[in-house]
Write a protein that holds these residues in place. Structure first.
Motif, PDB file in Angstrom:
ATOM      1  N   TRP A  86       0.828  -1.483  -0.254  1.00 34.24           N
ATOM      2  CA  TRP A  86      -0.212  -0.174  -0.012  1.00 34.24           C
ATOM      3  C   TRP A  86       0.605   1.176   0.146  1.00 34.24           C
ATOM      4  CZ3 TRP A  86      -1.138   4.308   3.127  1.00 34.24           C
ATOM      5  CH2 TRP A  86      -1.889   5.045   3.116  1.00 34.24           C
ATOM      6  N   TRP A  87       2.454   1.405   0.697  1.00 36.27           N
ATOM      7  CA  TRP A  87       3.070   2.226   0.831  1.00 36.27           C
ATOM      8  C   TRP A  87       3.771   2.270  -0.707  1.00 36.27           C
ATOM      9  CZ3 TRP A  87       2.291   6.750   3.867  1.00 36.27           C
ATOM     10  CH2 TRP A  87       1.436   6.121   5.518  1.00 36.27           C
ATOM     11  N   ALA A  88       4.210   1.507  -0.925  1.00 39.42           N
ATOM     12  CA  ALA A  88       5.245   1.741  -2.481  1.00 39.42           C
ATOM     13  C   ALA A  88       3.606   2.429  -3.598  1.00 39.42           C
ATOM     14  CB  ALA A  88       5.039   0.502  -3.001  1.00 39.42           C
ATOM     15  N   VAL A  89       2.193   2.167  -3.324  1.00 39.00           N
ATOM     16  CA  VAL A  89       1.696   2.482  -4.191  1.00 39.00           C
ATOM     17  C   VAL A  89       1.296   3.473  -3.607  1.00 39.00           C
ATOM     18  CG1 VAL A  89      -0.939   2.434  -5.548  1.00 39.00           C
ATOM     19  CG2 VAL A  89       1.032   0.280  -4.890  1.00 39.00           C
ATOM     20  N   TYR A  90       1.395   4.352  -2.462  1.00 40.94           N
ATOM     21  CA  TYR A  90       0.724   5.917  -2.560  1.00 40.94           C
ATOM     22  C   TYR A  90       1.744   6.421  -2.607  1.00 40.94           C
ATOM     23  CZ  TYR A  90      -0.068   9.489   0.760  1.00 40.94           C
ATOM     24  OH  TYR A  90      -0.341  10.527   1.086  1.00 40.94           O
ATOM     25  N   ASP A  91       3.338   5.959  -1.976  1.00 39.97           N
ATOM     26  CA  ASP A  91       4.685   6.783  -2.471  1.00 39.97           C
ATOM     27  C   ASP A  91       4.739   6.950  -4.071  1.00 39.97           C
ATOM     28  OD1 ASP A  91       4.926   6.869  -0.513  1.00 39.97           O
ATOM     29  OD2 ASP A  91       6.508   4.748  -0.555  1.00 39.97           O
ATOM     30  N   GLU A  92       4.444   5.972  -5.395  1.00 41.75           N
ATOM     31  CA  GLU A  92       4.504   6.160  -5.947  1.00 41.75           C
ATOM     32  C   GLU A  92       3.284   7.409  -7.050  1.00 41.75           C
ATOM     33  OE1 GLU A  92       3.461   2.600  -8.568  1.00 41.75           O
ATOM     34  OE2 GLU A  92       5.243   1.994  -8.003  1.00 41.75           O
ATOM     35  N   ILE A  93       2.287   7.539  -6.032  1.00 40.24           N
ATOM     36  CA  ILE A  93       0.842   8.388  -6.636  1.00 40.24           C
ATOM     37  C   ILE A  93       1.076  10.046  -6.140  1.00 40.24           C
ATOM     38  CG2 ILE A  93      -1.275   9.528  -5.621  1.00 40.24           C
ATOM     39  CD1 ILE A  93      -1.518   6.106  -5.642  1.00 40.24           C
ATOM     40  N   GLU A  94       2.373   9.691  -5.198  1.00 42.05           N
ATOM     41  CA  GLU A  94       2.602  11.282  -4.631  1.00 42.05           C
ATOM     42  C   GLU A  94       3.591  11.698  -5.262  1.00 42.05           C
ATOM     43  OE1 GLU A  94       0.770  13.003  -2.115  1.00 42.05           O
ATOM     44  OE2 GLU A  94      -0.534  11.961  -2.138  1.00 42.05           O
ATOM     45  N   ALA A  95       4.291  11.200  -5.795  1.00 45.70           N
ATOM     46  CA  ALA A  95       5.266  11.068  -7.249  1.00 45.70           C
ATOM     47  C   ALA A  95       5.411  11.783  -7.980  1.00 45.70           C
ATOM     48  CB  ALA A  95       6.209  10.075  -6.938  1.00 45.70           C
ATOM     49  N   GLU A  96       3.540  11.514  -8.238  1.00 49.19           N
ATOM     50  CA  GLU A  96       3.437  11.597  -9.717  1.00 49.19           C
ATOM     51  C   GLU A  96       2.630  12.913  -9.815  1.00 49.19           C
ATOM     52  OE1 GLU A  96       2.384  12.025 -13.407  1.00 49.19           O
ATOM     53  OE2 GLU A  96       4.187   9.984 -13.326  1.00 49.19           O
ATOM     54  N   ARG A  97       2.360  12.920  -7.978  1.00 49.25           N
ATOM     55  CA  ARG A  97       1.488  13.982  -8.293  1.00 49.25           C
ATOM     56  C   ARG A  97       2.251  15.814  -7.884  1.00 49.25           C
ATOM     57  NH1 ARG A  97      -3.462  11.976  -3.746  1.00 49.25           N
ATOM     58  NH2 ARG A  97      -4.271  11.405  -5.582  1.00 49.25           N
ATOM     59  N   ASP A  98       3.843  15.258  -7.244  1.00 46.21           N
ATOM     60  CA  ASP A  98       4.682  16.621  -7.295  1.00 46.21           C
ATOM     61  C   ASP A  98       4.940  16.354  -8.987  1.00 46.21           C
ATOM     62  OD1 ASP A  98       4.079  16.509  -5.015  1.00 46.21           O
ATOM     63  OD2 ASP A  98       6.229  14.574  -3.555  1.00 46.21           O
ATOM     64  N   LYS A  99       5.265  15.572  -9.887  1.00 50.47           N
ATOM     65  CA  LYS A  99       5.674  16.008 -10.859  1.00 50.47           C
ATOM     66  C   LYS A  99       4.478  16.701 -11.735  1.00 50.47           C
ATOM     67  CE  LYS A  99       7.033  13.137 -14.622  1.00 50.47           C
ATOM     68  NZ  LYS A  99       6.264  12.167 -15.663  1.00 50.47           N
ATOM     69  N   GLN A 100       3.752  16.600 -11.959  1.00 48.58           N
ATOM     70  CA  GLN A 100       2.641  17.221 -12.503  1.00 48.58           C
ATOM     71  C   GLN A 100       2.488  18.616 -11.345  1.00 48.58           C
ATOM     72  OE1 GLN A 100      -1.295  14.933 -11.669  1.00 48.58           O
ATOM     73  NE2 GLN A 100      -0.050  13.229 -13.125  1.00 48.58           N
ATOM     74  N   LEU A 101       2.101  18.995 -10.340  1.00 45.63           N
ATOM     75  CA  LEU A 101       2.969  20.190  -9.436  1.00 45.63           C
ATOM     76  C   LEU A 101       3.840  20.818  -9.902  1.00 45.63           C
ATOM     77  CD1 LEU A 101       1.682  22.617  -7.485  1.00 45.63           C
ATOM     78  CD2 LEU A 101       2.658  21.064  -5.946  1.00 45.63           C
ATOM     79  N   GLY A 102       4.622  20.334 -10.132  1.00 40.86           N
ATOM     80  CA  GLY A 102       5.955  20.831 -10.955  1.00 40.86           C
ATOM     81  C   GLY A 102       6.108  21.669 -11.912  1.00 40.86           C
ATOM     82  N   THR A 103       5.104  20.731 -12.591  1.00 37.78           N
ATOM     83  CA  THR A 103       5.333  21.518 -14.266  1.00 37.78           C
ATOM     84  C   THR A 103       4.169  22.738 -14.195  1.00 37.78           C
ATOM     85  OG1 THR A 103       3.367  20.065 -14.957  1.00 37.78           O
ATOM     86  CG2 THR A 103       5.918  19.032 -15.182  1.00 37.78           C
ATOM     87  N   LYS A 104       3.265  22.665 -13.120  1.00 37.20           N
ATOM     88  CA  LYS A 104       2.753  23.492 -13.394  1.00 37.20           C
ATOM     89  C   LYS A 104       3.077  24.753 -12.600  1.00 37.20           C
ATOM     90  CE  LYS A 104      -1.614  20.634 -13.456  1.00 37.20           C
ATOM     91  NZ  LYS A 104      -2.653  20.166 -13.074  1.00 37.20           N
TER      92      LYS A 104
END
Length: 118
Positions: free
Chosen positions: A79-97
């Protein structure tokens, strides 16, 4: 009574004159001294200084991950592995915006650099 009205009208006109500024006046921005000076006029034309329109929205890569997250036991290692992937993707999207001043952003260095305060 007319005298008081005249004084009030004169006072309001004076305040209105102070509040109106020319539309084309360029005022300087308060600068803290770090990074590039925002008051320096860019050599790029106005059309190139504007931000590019956002790219068309692609499908959200986190949809599948969130579906998988719902099937896992909460707070397990998977669960934590998938959760960390989701958060990393959200951070990446936020960083581009989240770009406040594109010309103020310095290129990122790959190596770690430590400095001294002296």
């Amino acid at each position: 009574m007319v005298r008081h009205g005249f004084i009030l009208l004169t006072f309001c006109t004076a305040l209105l004159g102070c509040a109106v500024a020319p539309a084309q006046e360029r005022r300087s921005i308060a600068w803290d001294g770090f990074g590039q000076d925002p008051n320096k006029i860019s050599k790029l034309p106005v059309a190139k200084r504007r931000a590019a329109p956002p790219a068309p929205a692609a499908s959200d890569p986190n949809q599948e991950r969130e579906r998988v997250l719902g099937t896992l036991r909460p707070y397990s290692e998977a669960w934590w592995a998938v959760y960390d992937e989701i958060e990393a993707e959200r951070d990446k999207q936020l960083g581009t915006k989240l770009v406040i001043c594109p010309r103020c952003v310095q290129p990122r260095q790959d190596e770690e650099v430590t400095g001294s305060i002296r």
